[in-house]
Design a protein around this motif. Sequence first.
Motif, PDB file in Angstrom:
ATOM      1  N   LEU A 179      39.225  33.618  35.223  1.00  0.00           N
ATOM      2  CA  LEU A 179      39.077  33.373  36.655  1.00  0.00           C
ATOM      3  C   LEU A 179      38.045  34.294  37.311  1.00  0.00           C
ATOM      4  CD1 LEU A 179      42.834  32.903  37.608  1.00  0.00           C
ATOM      5  CD2 LEU A 179      41.103  31.129  37.242  1.00  0.00           C
ATOM      6  N   ASP A 180      37.604  35.320  36.594  1.00  0.00           N
ATOM      7  CA  ASP A 180      36.668  36.301  37.147  1.00  0.00           C
ATOM      8  C   ASP A 180      35.202  35.941  36.915  1.00  0.00           C
ATOM      9  OD1 ASP A 180      38.767  38.011  38.013  1.00  0.00           O
ATOM     10  OD2 ASP A 180      38.950  38.794  35.966  1.00  0.00           O
ATOM     11  N   GLU A 181      34.930  34.847  36.247  1.00  0.00           N
ATOM     12  CA  GLU A 181      33.566  34.507  35.829  1.00  0.00           C
ATOM     13  C   GLU A 181      32.584  34.455  36.999  1.00  0.00           C
ATOM     14  OE1 GLU A 181      30.883  33.928  32.715  1.00  0.00           O
ATOM     15  OE2 GLU A 181      32.988  34.493  32.665  1.00  0.00           O
ATOM     16  N   GLU A 182      32.963  33.830  38.093  1.00  0.00           N
ATOM     17  CA  GLU A 182      32.041  33.735  39.233  1.00  0.00           C
ATOM     18  C   GLU A 182      31.784  35.097  39.864  1.00  0.00           C
ATOM     19  OE1 GLU A 182      29.885  31.380  40.446  1.00  0.00           O
ATOM     20  OE2 GLU A 182      30.460  30.512  38.529  1.00  0.00           O
ATOM     21  N   PHE A 183      32.800  35.942  39.895  1.00  0.00           N
ATOM     22  CA  PHE A 183      32.582  37.293  40.410  1.00  0.00           C
ATOM     23  C   PHE A 183      31.624  38.059  39.494  1.00  0.00           C
ATOM     24  CE2 PHE A 183      33.478  41.840  40.505  1.00  0.00           C
ATOM     25  CZ  PHE A 183      33.157  42.107  41.825  1.00  0.00           C
ATOM     26  N   LEU A 184      31.801  37.933  38.192  1.00  0.00           N
ATOM     27  CA  LEU A 184      30.907  38.608  37.248  1.00  0.00           C
ATOM     28  C   LEU A 184      29.466  38.135  37.444  1.00  0.00           C
ATOM     29  CD1 LEU A 184      33.089  38.537  34.019  1.00  0.00           C
ATOM     30  CD2 LEU A 184      32.719  40.471  35.584  1.00  0.00           C
ATOM     31  N   PHE A 185      29.305  36.834  37.678  1.00  0.00           N
ATOM     32  CA  PHE A 185      27.963  36.313  37.954  1.00  0.00           C
ATOM     33  C   PHE A 185      27.409  36.936  39.235  1.00  0.00           C
ATOM     34  CE2 PHE A 185      25.269  33.269  40.235  1.00  0.00           C
ATOM     35  CZ  PHE A 185      24.175  33.299  39.387  1.00  0.00           C
ATOM     36  N   ARG A 186      28.227  37.033  40.266  1.00  0.00           N
ATOM     37  CA  ARG A 186      27.779  37.636  41.529  1.00  0.00           C
ATOM     38  C   ARG A 186      27.327  39.083  41.329  1.00  0.00           C
ATOM     39  NH1 ARG A 186      31.973  38.805  45.816  1.00  0.00           N
ATOM     40  NH2 ARG A 186      30.857  40.449  46.835  1.00  0.00           N
ATOM     41  N   VAL A 187      28.077  39.835  40.533  1.00  0.00           N
ATOM     42  CA  VAL A 187      27.689  41.222  40.245  1.00  0.00           C
ATOM     43  C   VAL A 187      26.351  41.233  39.521  1.00  0.00           C
ATOM     44  CG1 VAL A 187      28.282  43.321  38.971  1.00  0.00           C
ATOM     45  CG2 VAL A 187      30.064  42.075  40.218  1.00  0.00           C
TER      46      VAL A 187
END
Length: 157
Positions: A13-21
């Motif tokens: 579920l964290d994939e989009e946050f990792l992309f944002r970082v």
Amino acid sequence: MPVKVELRPVTPLDEEFLFRVYASTRRDVELFGWGPAETNAFIRSQFEMRSRSYAMQSPNARSFLILSDGRHAGSAIIDRSGTSISLTDIAVLPEFRGKGIATQVINGLIAEARDSGVPVVLSVDRTNAPAFGLYTKLGFEVVGEDAFSYAMRWDAR
């Protein structure tokens, strides 16, 4: 007052946050003069290639979210599988930079390394002067280099 910093294992579920970082570290792409859609597509492809590359090069590394006072602030990839602790990657979102968050994460790895009697190793892009300065301040020394990066190491003294 220092912020409370924690590492939490990444979930799907964290994939989009990792992309944002990751995207926050690629402001250089704005210089290409592309529109938002092209820029986003390029950065996403770079993110996916980087993820696959890290998985192949460090199959035992674990990915973490960096939480600052419970808020998503950044990410780290750490490999503890060899004879050292390898900080494969660390990034903090722009709005959280300058608050000592990365310093706390790295100091935690240094404490772990000191207790385990192993070094902490990392690689830093030659153009990333702020990160290089932080690592030097924390006691890392350059132990190698190539055209793009410095290999750095912290050893218990």
